[in-house]
Write an enzyme that holds these catalytic residues in place. Structure first.
Site, PDB file in Angstrom:
ATOM      1  N   HIS A  72       0.849  -1.197   0.000  1.00 36.32           N
ATOM      2  CA  HIS A  72       0.000   0.000   0.000  1.00 36.32           C
ATOM      3  C   HIS A  72       0.880   1.242   0.000  1.00 36.32           C
ATOM      4  O   HIS A  72       1.806   1.353   0.791  1.00 36.32           O
ATOM      5  CB  HIS A  72      -0.898   0.029   1.249  1.00 36.32           C
ATOM      6  CG  HIS A  72      -2.055  -0.919   1.172  1.00 36.32           C
ATOM      7  ND1 HIS A  72      -3.149  -0.822   1.995  1.00 36.32           N
ATOM      8  CD2 HIS A  72      -2.297  -1.970   0.350  1.00 36.32           C
ATOM      9  CE1 HIS A  72      -4.020  -1.775   1.683  1.00 36.32           C
ATOM     10  NE2 HIS A  72      -3.518  -2.496   0.703  1.00 36.32           N
ATOM     11  N   TYR A 201      -8.656   5.308   8.287  1.00 40.53           N
ATOM     12  CA  TYR A 201      -8.644   5.691   9.701  1.00 40.53           C
ATOM     13  C   TYR A 201      -9.687   6.796   9.851  1.00 40.53           C
ATOM     14  O   TYR A 201      -9.535   7.867   9.255  1.00 40.53           O
ATOM     15  CB  TYR A 201      -7.269   6.222  10.122  1.00 40.53           C
ATOM     16  CG  TYR A 201      -6.219   5.141  10.291  1.00 40.53           C
ATOM     17  CD1 TYR A 201      -5.574   4.577   9.195  1.00 40.53           C
ATOM     18  CD2 TYR A 201      -5.863   4.687  11.556  1.00 40.53           C
ATOM     19  CE1 TYR A 201      -4.614   3.593   9.359  1.00 40.53           C
ATOM     20  CE2 TYR A 201      -4.898   3.701  11.735  1.00 40.53           C
ATOM     21  CZ  TYR A 201      -4.280   3.159  10.625  1.00 40.53           C
ATOM     22  OH  TYR A 201      -3.335   2.178  10.792  1.00 40.53           O
ATOM     23  N   PRO A 294      -2.610  -0.011  19.481  1.00 37.46           N
ATOM     24  CA  PRO A 294      -2.437  -0.471  18.100  1.00 37.46           C
ATOM     25  C   PRO A 294      -2.606   0.583  17.012  1.00 37.46           C
ATOM     26  O   PRO A 294      -2.290   0.313  15.850  1.00 37.46           O
ATOM     27  CB  PRO A 294      -3.520  -1.555  17.953  1.00 37.46           C
ATOM     28  CG  PRO A 294      -4.530  -1.242  19.001  1.00 37.46           C
ATOM     29  CD  PRO A 294      -3.803  -0.586  20.121  1.00 37.46           C
ATOM     30  N   LYS A 298       2.351  -0.323  15.198  1.00 36.57           N
ATOM     31  CA  LYS A 298       3.795  -0.390  15.480  1.00 36.57           C
ATOM     32  C   LYS A 298       4.252  -1.628  16.253  1.00 36.57           C
ATOM     33  O   LYS A 298       5.440  -1.952  16.241  1.00 36.57           O
ATOM     34  CB  LYS A 298       4.217   0.850  16.287  1.00 36.57           C
ATOM     35  CG  LYS A 298       4.221   2.119  15.495  1.00 36.57           C
ATOM     36  CD  LYS A 298       5.321   2.105  14.459  1.00 36.57           C
ATOM     37  CE  LYS A 298       4.981   3.007  13.299  1.00 36.57           C
ATOM     38  NZ  LYS A 298       5.504   2.605  12.028  1.00 36.57           N
ATOM     39  N   TYR A 384       4.669   6.346  10.149  1.00 33.05           N
ATOM     40  CA  TYR A 384       3.832   5.187   9.836  1.00 33.05           C
ATOM     41  C   TYR A 384       4.590   4.210   8.924  1.00 33.05           C
ATOM     42  O   TYR A 384       4.622   3.002   9.185  1.00 33.05           O
ATOM     43  CB  TYR A 384       2.533   5.638   9.157  1.00 33.05           C
ATOM     44  CG  TYR A 384       1.470   4.572   9.094  1.00 33.05           C
ATOM     45  CD1 TYR A 384       0.383   4.615   9.974  1.00 33.05           C
ATOM     46  CD2 TYR A 384       1.515   3.522   8.176  1.00 33.05           C
ATOM     47  CE1 TYR A 384      -0.610   3.649   9.936  1.00 33.05           C
ATOM     48  CE2 TYR A 384       0.539   2.549   8.134  1.00 33.05           C
ATOM     49  CZ  TYR A 384      -0.524   2.622   9.008  1.00 33.05           C
ATOM     50  OH  TYR A 384      -1.496   1.658   8.964  1.00 33.05           O
TER      51      TYR A 384
HETATM   52  P1  FAD Z   1       4.083 -11.945  21.362  1.00 30.58           P
HETATM   53  O1  FAD Z   1       3.624 -12.040  19.964  1.00 30.58           O
HETATM   54  O2  FAD Z   1       3.077 -11.647  22.414  1.00 30.58           O
HETATM   55  O3  FAD Z   1       4.823 -13.303  21.718  1.00 30.58           O
HETATM   56  C1  FAD Z   1       5.186 -13.613  23.043  1.00 30.58           C
HETATM   57  C2  FAD Z   1       5.154 -15.109  23.196  1.00 30.58           C
HETATM   58  O4  FAD Z   1       5.631 -15.467  24.476  1.00 30.58           O
HETATM   59  C3  FAD Z   1       3.735 -15.658  23.085  1.00 30.58           C
HETATM   60  O5  FAD Z   1       3.686 -16.639  22.086  1.00 30.58           O
HETATM   61  C4  FAD Z   1       3.449 -16.175  24.467  1.00 30.58           C
HETATM   62  O6  FAD Z   1       2.595 -17.298  24.451  1.00 30.58           O
HETATM   63  C5  FAD Z   1       4.857 -16.529  24.954  1.00 30.58           C
HETATM   64  N1  FAD Z   1       4.966 -16.617  26.406  1.00 30.58           N
HETATM   65  C6  FAD Z   1       4.308 -15.875  27.338  1.00 30.58           C
HETATM   66  N2  FAD Z   1       4.646 -16.292  28.567  1.00 30.58           N
HETATM   67  C7  FAD Z   1       5.528 -17.299  28.425  1.00 30.58           C
HETATM   68  C8  FAD Z   1       6.215 -18.145  29.343  1.00 30.58           C
HETATM   69  N3  FAD Z   1       6.016 -18.022  30.657  1.00 30.58           N
HETATM   70  N4  FAD Z   1       7.050 -19.078  28.857  1.00 30.58           N
HETATM   71  C9  FAD Z   1       7.212 -19.211  27.520  1.00 30.58           C
HETATM   72  N5  FAD Z   1       6.589 -18.463  26.596  1.00 30.58           N
HETATM   73  C10 FAD Z   1       5.748 -17.516  27.044  1.00 30.58           C
HETATM   74  N6  FAD Z   1      -0.234  -4.724  16.903  1.00 30.58           N
HETATM   75  C11 FAD Z   1      -0.561  -4.016  15.853  1.00 30.58           C
HETATM   76  O7  FAD Z   1       0.307  -3.329  15.313  1.00 30.58           O
HETATM   77  N7  FAD Z   1      -1.857  -4.058  15.362  1.00 30.58           N
HETATM   78  C12 FAD Z   1      -2.831  -4.836  15.932  1.00 30.58           C
HETATM   79  O8  FAD Z   1      -3.973  -4.869  15.476  1.00 30.58           O
HETATM   80  C13 FAD Z   1      -2.493  -5.592  17.051  1.00 30.58           C
HETATM   81  N8  FAD Z   1      -3.418  -6.385  17.653  1.00 30.58           N
HETATM   82  C14 FAD Z   1      -3.055  -7.075  18.767  1.00 30.58           C
HETATM   83  C15 FAD Z   1      -3.999  -7.866  19.416  1.00 30.58           C
HETATM   84  C16 FAD Z   1      -3.661  -8.547  20.580  1.00 30.58           C
HETATM   85  C17 FAD Z   1      -4.708  -9.382  21.291  1.00 30.58           C
HETATM   86  C18 FAD Z   1      -2.339  -8.454  21.096  1.00 30.58           C
HETATM   87  C19 FAD Z   1      -1.946  -9.172  22.367  1.00 30.58           C
HETATM   88  C20 FAD Z   1      -1.402  -7.697  20.416  1.00 30.58           C
HETATM   89  C21 FAD Z   1      -1.740  -6.984  19.258  1.00 30.58           C
HETATM   90  N9  FAD Z   1      -0.810  -6.208  18.582  1.00 30.58           N
HETATM   91  C22 FAD Z   1      -1.152  -5.502  17.509  1.00 30.58           C
HETATM   92  C23 FAD Z   1       0.562  -6.108  18.985  1.00 30.58           C
HETATM   93  C24 FAD Z   1       1.448  -7.121  18.255  1.00 30.58           C
HETATM   94  O9  FAD Z   1       0.729  -8.249  17.905  1.00 30.58           O
HETATM   95  C25 FAD Z   1       2.592  -7.412  19.202  1.00 30.58           C
HETATM   96  O10 FAD Z   1       3.297  -6.196  19.396  1.00 30.58           O
HETATM   97  C26 FAD Z   1       3.540  -8.498  18.705  1.00 30.58           C
HETATM   98  O11 FAD Z   1       2.888  -9.749  18.733  1.00 30.58           O
HETATM   99  C27 FAD Z   1       4.784  -8.518  19.579  1.00 30.58           C
HETATM  100  O12 FAD Z   1       5.524  -9.660  19.326  1.00 30.58           O
HETATM  101  P2  FAD Z   1       6.331 -10.361  20.477  1.00 30.58           P
HETATM  102  O13 FAD Z   1       7.013 -11.515  19.836  1.00 30.58           O
HETATM  103  O14 FAD Z   1       7.124  -9.356  21.211  1.00 30.58           O
HETATM  104  O15 FAD Z   1       5.229 -10.834  21.524  1.00 30.58           O
HETATM  105  C1  DHB Z   2      -4.300  -3.198  11.612  1.00 29.48           C
HETATM  106  C2  DHB Z   2      -4.118  -2.948  12.937  1.00 29.48           C
HETATM  107  C3  DHB Z   2      -3.729  -1.693  13.325  1.00 29.48           C
HETATM  108  O1  DHB Z   2      -3.527  -1.427  14.607  1.00 29.48           O
HETATM  109  C4  DHB Z   2      -3.516  -0.696  12.408  1.00 29.48           C
HETATM  110  O2  DHB Z   2      -3.163   0.530  12.818  1.00 29.48           O
HETATM  111  C5  DHB Z   2      -3.702  -0.960  11.086  1.00 29.48           C
HETATM  112  C6  DHB Z   2      -4.088  -2.224  10.689  1.00 29.48           C
HETATM  113  C7  DHB Z   2      -4.723  -4.548  11.187  1.00 29.48           C
HETATM  114  O3  DHB Z   2      -4.924  -5.392  12.063  1.00 29.48           O
HETATM  115  O4  DHB Z   2      -4.886  -4.766   9.991  1.00 29.48           O
END
Ligand code: FAD
Ligand code: DHB
Length: 391
Positions: A72, A201, A294, A298, A384
């Site tokens: 995009h 948005y 969210p 980021k 962004y």
């Molecule tokens: P995570 O993806 O959370 O991975 C952490 C991992 O550690 C998980 O798999 C968990 O199960 C594991 N873990 C936890 N505790 C333990 C333990 N005790 N022992 C072993 N493993 C463990 N960001 C956006 O930009 N847009 C969005 O729309 C958006 N939606 C989201 C919706 C939800 C419900 C959540 C929680 C986050 C969302 N985010 C979104 C944020 C984005 O998904 C996260 O920033 C991203 O997943 C970060 O990656 P990570 O690997 O740091 O953490």
């Molecule tokens: C999506 C999530 C976001 O937080 C955003 O700013 C844009 C897109 C998504 O889940 O597609």
């Protein structure tokens, strides 16, 4: 068991880090509480910055993303009666890619399979030990109940918002900052072609709405709702009616096409940063160290950027006994973290309806400035589409 690096968490930060370390010949063991299928099907983020895509390309993970993802050039920013397009490529020369976190997670999982990565899924009782010395270890119960201890040279906490790594850093050695926002997002995934070419948005007096997508056939949509929202109060018809109102159905002939909703959830919104992102031989990456609301898309990109910074730092530390990059990791990562924390707060407070009518007037003025002027639009586009990672 012995290895070089124990990685706690098999989310994007953990699996990408093990991939990057593996390319340098550094051995790691990954431990994860959830099952592989759970981790690969969690519906979360969907937007990749251009630097994230370049990094994934550079390390052999960009193939399916380039084939199946959607590039995009910009976004639409709107409020009742007006929709404006911001073209990031024209403004800052960078684009973004729509590619679900579920898909990136699967690509990472397959790449780790090919490399023969040791990943322990469905573990319980993960604990971190001896992080003040250079022989830290992690203990856990494996999926069959066997007690396991893995000793390493470094432990990396990639265990998200609720994992044990952050808490392993002594209170005296850390500082935290945070903000809980007085709203949440109701997110839905729907089996219907997106009603828009690029993300919308939308500011609206009822609350913010976002029209995103996952593919040519699947839409992802969000509504601002109160944090204590019960999904039972939101039957599908109400969701579509509210989305139509907030996204401007009928405005200049634009139409929102509803369809079957396949997933629905309420996401709380908060900002959080912990400093430093390292204590002794424990390093933190991704949501384990920082959480953003969210709105700026980021969270996932920051997790990727941390892993990209940490992999060469650990490589230099373990291969050359050179600690300079590892010592600089926290301060370097935090510069990007705070930039994204500010941008996410800025997008969030600009777009979400508040109860104070003064705020609404300020938001409308700010939105017009961003959507119609070069300086505001360039600032949004630069943040962004994302700053360079420099991997
Ligand atoms: P995570 O993806 O959370 O991975 C952490 C991992 O550690 C998980 O798999 C968990 O199960 C594991 N873990 C936890 N505790 C333990 C333990 N005790 N022992 C072993 N493993 C463990 N960001 C956006 O930009 N847009 C969005 O729309 C958006 N939606 C989201 C919706 C939800 C419900 C959540 C929680 C986050 C969302 N985010 C979104 C944020 C984005 O998904 C996260 O920033 C991203 O997943 C970060 O990656 P990570 O690997 O740091 O953490
Ligand atoms: C999506 C999530 C976001 O937080 C955003 O700013 C844009 C897109 C998504 O889940 O597609």
């Amino acid at each position: 068991m012995r290895t070089e690096v124990v990685i706690i968490g098999a989310g994007p930060a953990g699996l990408l880090l093990s991939h990057l370390l593996g390319r340098e010949g550094i051995e790691s063991v990954v431990v994860e509480t959830r099952s592989r299928s759970h981790v690969e099907s969690r519906v979360r983020a969907g937007i990749l910055e251009s630097s994230t895509v370049e990094l994934l390309d550079a390390v052999g993970l960009g193939g399916r993303l380039r084939r199946e993802g959607d590039e995009h050039r910009g976004i639409h920013l709107q409020w009742p009666g007006e929709r404006h397009r911001l073209d990031f490529v024209d403004l800052v020369g960078r684009s973004v890619w729509v590619y679900g976190q579920t898909e990136l997670q699967k690509d990472l999982g397959r790449a780790r399979d090919v490399a023969g990565q040791q990943i322990h899924y469905e573990v319980t009782g993960t604990e971190v030990h001896d992080i003040d010395g250079d022989r830290p270890s992690v203990t856990f119960l494996d999926s069959d109940g066997t007690e396991v201890r893995v000793e390493a040279r470094a432990v990396v906490g990639c265990d998200g918002s609720f994992g044990p790594s952050r808490a392993a850093v002594p209170e005296k050695a850390k500082q935290t900052w945070g903000r809980a926002y007085p709203y949440a997002w109701l997110g839905v995934l729907a089996d219907v072609p997106p009603s828009t070419d690029e993300l919308i948005y939308a500011w609206h007096p009822h609350g913010f709405a976002l029209h995103s997508m996952r593919s040519a056939h699947v839409s992802r949509l969000y509504l601002q709702v109160p944090p204590d929202t019960d999904l039972a109060d939101w039957p599908n018809d109400r969701i579509w009616d509210e989305l139509a109102a907030r996204l401007g159905h009928g405005q200049d002939g634009w139409q929102l096409t509803p369809g079957p909703i396949t997933e629905k959830s309420v996401l709380p919104m908060r900002s959080f940063v912990m400093e430093p992102m390292r204590h002794g031989s424990l390093f933190l990456a991704g949501d384990a160290a920082h959480i953003v609301p969210p709105t700026g898309a980021k969270g996932l990109n920051l997790a990727v950027a941390d892993a990209a910074l940490l992999a060469p730092a650990l490589t230099a530390l373990l291969r050359e006994n050179d600690s300079r990059l590892a010592d600089a990791y926290s301060a370097t990562a935090l510069r990007r973290v705070w930039r994204c924390t500010h941008f996410s707060w800025w997008m969030t407070t600009m777009l979400h309806a508040s109860t104070d009518p003064f705020d609404a007037r300020l938001q409308q003025s700010q939105l017009r400035w961003v959507a119609t002027g070069q300086a505001g639009a360039t600032g949004l586009a630069e943040n962004y589409a994302g700053l360079p990672i420099g991997f």
